[in-house]
Motif scaffolding. Structure first.
Motif, mmCIF file in Angstrom:
data_model
loop_
_atom_site.group_PDB
_atom_site.id
_atom_site.type_symbol
_atom_site.label_atom_id
_atom_site.label_comp_id
_atom_site.label_asym_id
_atom_site.label_seq_id
_atom_site.Cartn_x
_atom_site.Cartn_y
_atom_site.Cartn_z
ATOM 1 N N LEU A 123 25.753 58.668 -46.198
ATOM 2 C CA LEU A 123 25.394 57.451 -45.474
ATOM 3 C C LEU A 123 24.214 57.698 -44.542
ATOM 4 N N VAL A 124 24.211 58.843 -43.870
ATOM 5 C CA VAL A 124 23.085 59.179 -42.993
ATOM 6 C C VAL A 124 21.807 59.332 -43.814
ATOM 7 N N SER A 148 20.527 55.962 -44.878
ATOM 8 C CA SER A 148 19.910 55.245 -43.759
ATOM 9 C C SER A 148 18.527 55.809 -43.432
ATOM 10 N N LEU A 154 22.005 51.011 -43.844
ATOM 11 C CA LEU A 154 23.312 51.429 -43.325
ATOM 12 C C LEU A 154 24.403 50.475 -43.793
ATOM 13 N N ALA A 178 27.155 51.626 -46.436
ATOM 14 C CA ALA A 178 28.547 51.657 -45.979
ATOM 15 C C ALA A 178 29.490 51.075 -47.026
#
Length: 336
Positions: free
Chosen positions: A233-234, A237, A123, A127
């Motif tokens: 981003l999800v 992760s 993450l 980011a």
């Protein structure tokens, strides 16, 4: 005026669930179930023939298959070429090692925490790196991985360059002893199978369709209102979490953790595995890991220069099947 060339995923949101989307990925039970049955029977066959050593080899293949599949999740379906993916695997491994140093050997605590650490670090990396594209994204993921590599190298409590030797494998309870290679193999098989099933469910859901459409045309998906950065981003992760789980199992498989697990060369090996199996194929990472590691075992038995033979095989695969070994099966079916 409506643009008929827009990504089909956007339209697939309004498509009835009964109609498969172009971005759906079938589990192919006719092929997978017989293979799964063979994998379940494999330890029994190995023990009956006195070849127990290969149970450990099979466990290693499955673990690396999960690590490669987690990379394929963002590379093959999200278009994110990460050259620091090994950092998430290594972080998961070191999480298990540190907990064991503190006397915590429960797999029910250590392995989910390894996933959490992998997800948290991915993450952080995502980011920052996902605000860039192309070679800049590749270099930033590589930079983060190398920073973590040198950070771990600098801590004597983490074993430094010598790594950490684990006193044993994690304790899973339920009357199961992971010290037994066959038991550990079955636990790994169950976790890898479940992880691949979860990846398939995510890819076949609305989230997965949008992610794949972003890979096809990110600019257009952003223009029609999708939060592209958030989706990527999800996904990044989630891939980090699965990689962390692979790292936890890898630490248990060899009972040793070294900083080399996080090095850029390991990320390169994972990329090779994905390319071998097939970028964007659901089982591409697993097939690529199996081919890579089994070739390593076979070639290393004949020469210390096994990398040369492996490089030749990779070159042949790229020339014959640019989309990976699994694309050959698709091509064979299309000719019938």
């Amino acid at each position: 005026m409506t643009d008929t060339t827009a990504p089909q995923t956007a339209a697939a949101q309004a498509t009835p669930a009964a109609q498969p989307s172009v971005f759906d990925h079938r589990l192919q039970p006719r092929l997978v179930l017989p293979l799964l049955a063979l994998l379940i029977a494999f330890p029994l066959i190995a023990q009956a023939t006195g070849e127990d050593f290969y149970i450990g080899v099979a466990s290693r293949v499955l673990v690396f298959g999960l690590a490669a599949a987690s990379l394929n999740f963002i590379l093959g379906f999200g278009g994110m070429v990460s050259f620091g993916h090994a950092a998430f695997v290594g972080l998961g491994a070191y999480t298990v090692g540190l907990l064991m140093q503190q006397g915590v050997s429960s797999a029910w605590l250590a392995w989910p925490l390894a996933m959490l650490m992998g997800a948290a670090f991915s993450l952080l990396v995502g980011a920052i790196s996902l605000r860039t594209q192309g070679v800049y994204f590749i270099m930033i993921t590589l930079a983060f991985a190398q920073m973590l590599y040198y950070l771990i190298m600098s801590f004597k409590s983490l074993g430094g360059d010598d790594g950490l030797s684990l006193p044993g494998r994690s304790d899973i309870g339920l009357g199961l002893d992971l010290a037994q290679d066959a038991t550990f193999y079955y636990v790994v098989l169950a976790l890898v199978s479940t992880s691949l099933l979860l990846m398939a469910r995510v890819l076949n859901a609305r989230f997965g369709h949008v992610l794949q459409a972003i890979k096809e045309n990110e600019t257009r998906m952003q223009a029609i209102g999708f939060p592209v950065y958030r989706y990527k981003l999800v996904a990044f992760s989630l891939a980090g979490a699965f990689a962390g789980l692979a790292g936890a199992m890898l630490a248990n498989q060899g009972s040793f953790i070294g900083p080399g697990m996080l090095q850029w060369t390991q990320s390169g090996i994972l990329l090779i595995m994905v390319i071998l199996g097939g970028v964007g194929h659901l089982y591409g990472g697993l097939v690529g890991a199996a081919v890579f590691l089994l070739l390593e075992e076979v070639l290393a038995a004949y020469t210390v220069h096994w990398q040369l033979g492996l490089g030749a095989v990779l070159l042949i695969v790229v020339l014959v099947a640019p989309n990976g070994l699994l694309s050959l099966r698709r091509g064979m079916w299309s000719k019938r």
